[in-house]
Write an enzyme that holds these catalytic residues in place. Structure first.
Site, short mmCIF file in Angstrom:
data_model
loop_
_atom_site.label_atom_id
_atom_site.label_comp_id
_atom_site.label_asym_id
_atom_site.label_seq_id
_atom_site.Cartn_x
_atom_site.Cartn_y
_atom_site.Cartn_z
N ASP A 12 0.82 -1.22 0.00
CA ASP A 12 0.00 0.00 0.00
C ASP A 12 0.85 1.26 0.00
O ASP A 12 2.07 1.22 0.20
CB ASP A 12 -1.00 0.00 1.18
CG ASP A 12 -0.37 -0.36 2.52
OD1 ASP A 12 0.87 -0.33 2.62
OD2 ASP A 12 -1.12 -0.66 3.45
N ASN B 3 -7.77 -2.34 14.07
CA ASN B 3 -9.16 -2.56 13.65
C ASN B 3 -9.30 -3.79 12.75
O ASN B 3 -10.35 -4.02 12.18
CB ASN B 3 -9.71 -1.32 12.94
CG ASN B 3 -9.03 -1.04 11.61
OD1 ASN B 3 -8.07 -1.70 11.25
ND2 ASN B 3 -9.54 -0.06 10.88
N HIS C 220 -7.53 -4.38 9.98
CA HIS C 220 -7.21 -4.20 8.55
C HIS C 220 -5.91 -4.92 8.19
O HIS C 220 -5.03 -5.14 9.02
CB HIS C 220 -7.18 -2.72 8.14
CG HIS C 220 -6.04 -1.91 8.65
ND1 HIS C 220 -6.09 -0.53 8.72
CD2 HIS C 220 -4.81 -2.24 9.11
CE1 HIS C 220 -4.96 -0.08 9.19
NE2 HIS C 220 -4.16 -1.09 9.43
N GLU D 284 -9.67 -2.04 4.75
CA GLU D 284 -10.33 -1.65 6.00
C GLU D 284 -11.60 -2.49 6.23
O GLU D 284 -12.20 -3.00 5.27
CB GLU D 284 -10.72 -0.16 5.93
CG GLU D 284 -9.54 0.80 5.80
CD GLU D 284 -8.85 1.11 7.14
OE1 GLU D 284 -8.72 0.20 7.98
OE2 GLU D 284 -8.43 2.26 7.32
P1 PGA Z 1 1.64 -1.28 12.99
O1 PGA Z 1 0.58 -1.21 11.82
O2 PGA Z 1 2.63 -2.32 12.60
O3 PGA Z 1 2.25 0.09 13.03
O4 PGA Z 1 0.90 -1.66 14.25
C1 PGA Z 1 0.05 -2.40 11.33
C2 PGA Z 1 -1.03 -2.09 10.36
O5 PGA Z 1 -1.71 -1.05 10.49
O6 PGA Z 1 -1.26 -2.91 9.46
#
Ligand code: PGA
Length: 244
Positions: free
Chosen positions: A67, A136, A138, A143
């Site tokens: 992404d 969350n 994702h 999402e």
């Molecule tokens: P993080 O993000 O490794 O900073 O917890 C993971 C994500 O949002 O996929």
């Protein structure tokens, strides 16, 4: 799914990196799917160390990031390209021309989605996909919602995601409202998934993702369908996944 639980983060990073190194050494032309965020930083450090110790070379590897923020060009300090450059690309022998990441600065985002999806189709099955999960649920920027997309698409970021990610930006209004993300269908077609999560804050969502029903409201739950899923967790993240 193969669950690997570690007491210390560094052990986890080493084990996950060894898994990726093995894939590259078995196939020096491997195509890697890469993720950003705090979670994989240690894994990338261990890949850099493996390269420095001449245990692996990225000369023939190709990479596809999952992404990028819409509106941020490669040179922007908060772009995922900059993140990757800092943590991996500038530190190993991976040729620039073999690096692929959505162009967040594209004026025609839908055109960019088509370009990136065509590249992924041309690459075929990724040899290994590195993934982590958001609070969350994702995966990449797929999402939670009533539907999930199989292919690359533009996605509006949830307010929760913007809040969480604002820690890397000067302030919340600086966080882009949209991103381009690889679809979950492409991710789960990879030959192997190396999934990492760390810390107690992720324990509840991991329980939903790996013990709950497969549900687009928890995009990570789709990973349950993958036949070659290596999950690397620290004990804090794994706290609800021990039994059964
Ligand atoms: P993080 O993000 O490794 O900073 O917890 C993971 C994500 O949002 O996929």
């Amino acid at each position: 799914m193969n669950l690997n639980i570690f007491e210390f983060e560094e052990e986890l990073d080493i084990a996950a990196a060894n898994d990726v190194v093995k894939v590259i050494n078995e196939n020096p032309n491997a195509a890697l799917g890469l993720a950003t965020g705090e979670t994989p930083i240690g894994l990338y450090q261990k890949l850099v160390q493996a390269y420095e110790n001449e245990q692996v070379s990225f000369k023939r590897v190709t990479t596809y990031n999952i992404d990028e923020y819409a509106g941020l060009g490669k040179a922007h300090p908060q772009s995922f390209y900059s993140f990757m450059k800092t943590h991996l690309f500038a530190k190993v022998d991976l040729p620039e021309g073999q690096i692929h990441i959505p162009n967040g600065a594209a004026l025609d985002l839908e055109g960019e989605v088509e370009r990136y999806e065509a590249l992924l189709k041309q690459a075929g099955q990724l040899d290994v996909q590195i993934l982590s999960i958001g609070l969350n649920g994702h995966i990449g920027f797929n999402e939670p919602g009533r539907t999930l997309h199989a292919e690359t698409h533009v996605v509006p970021l949830t307010e929760e995601t913007r809040q969480v990610n604002s820690k890397s930006f000067p302030s919340l209004p600086d966080v882009p409202k949209q991103a381009i993300t690889m679809g979950i269908g492409t991710m789960i077609k990879a030959k192997k998934i190396v999934f990492i999560a760390k810390g107690e804050a992720k324990a509840a969502i991991l329980k939903q993702a790996f013990k709950g029903p497969i549900n687009p409201l928890v995009p990570g739950s789709l990973l349950q369908l993958h036949p070659n899923l290596e999950v690397y967790l620290d004990v804090k993240a794994a706290k609800f996944l021990y039994e059964g």
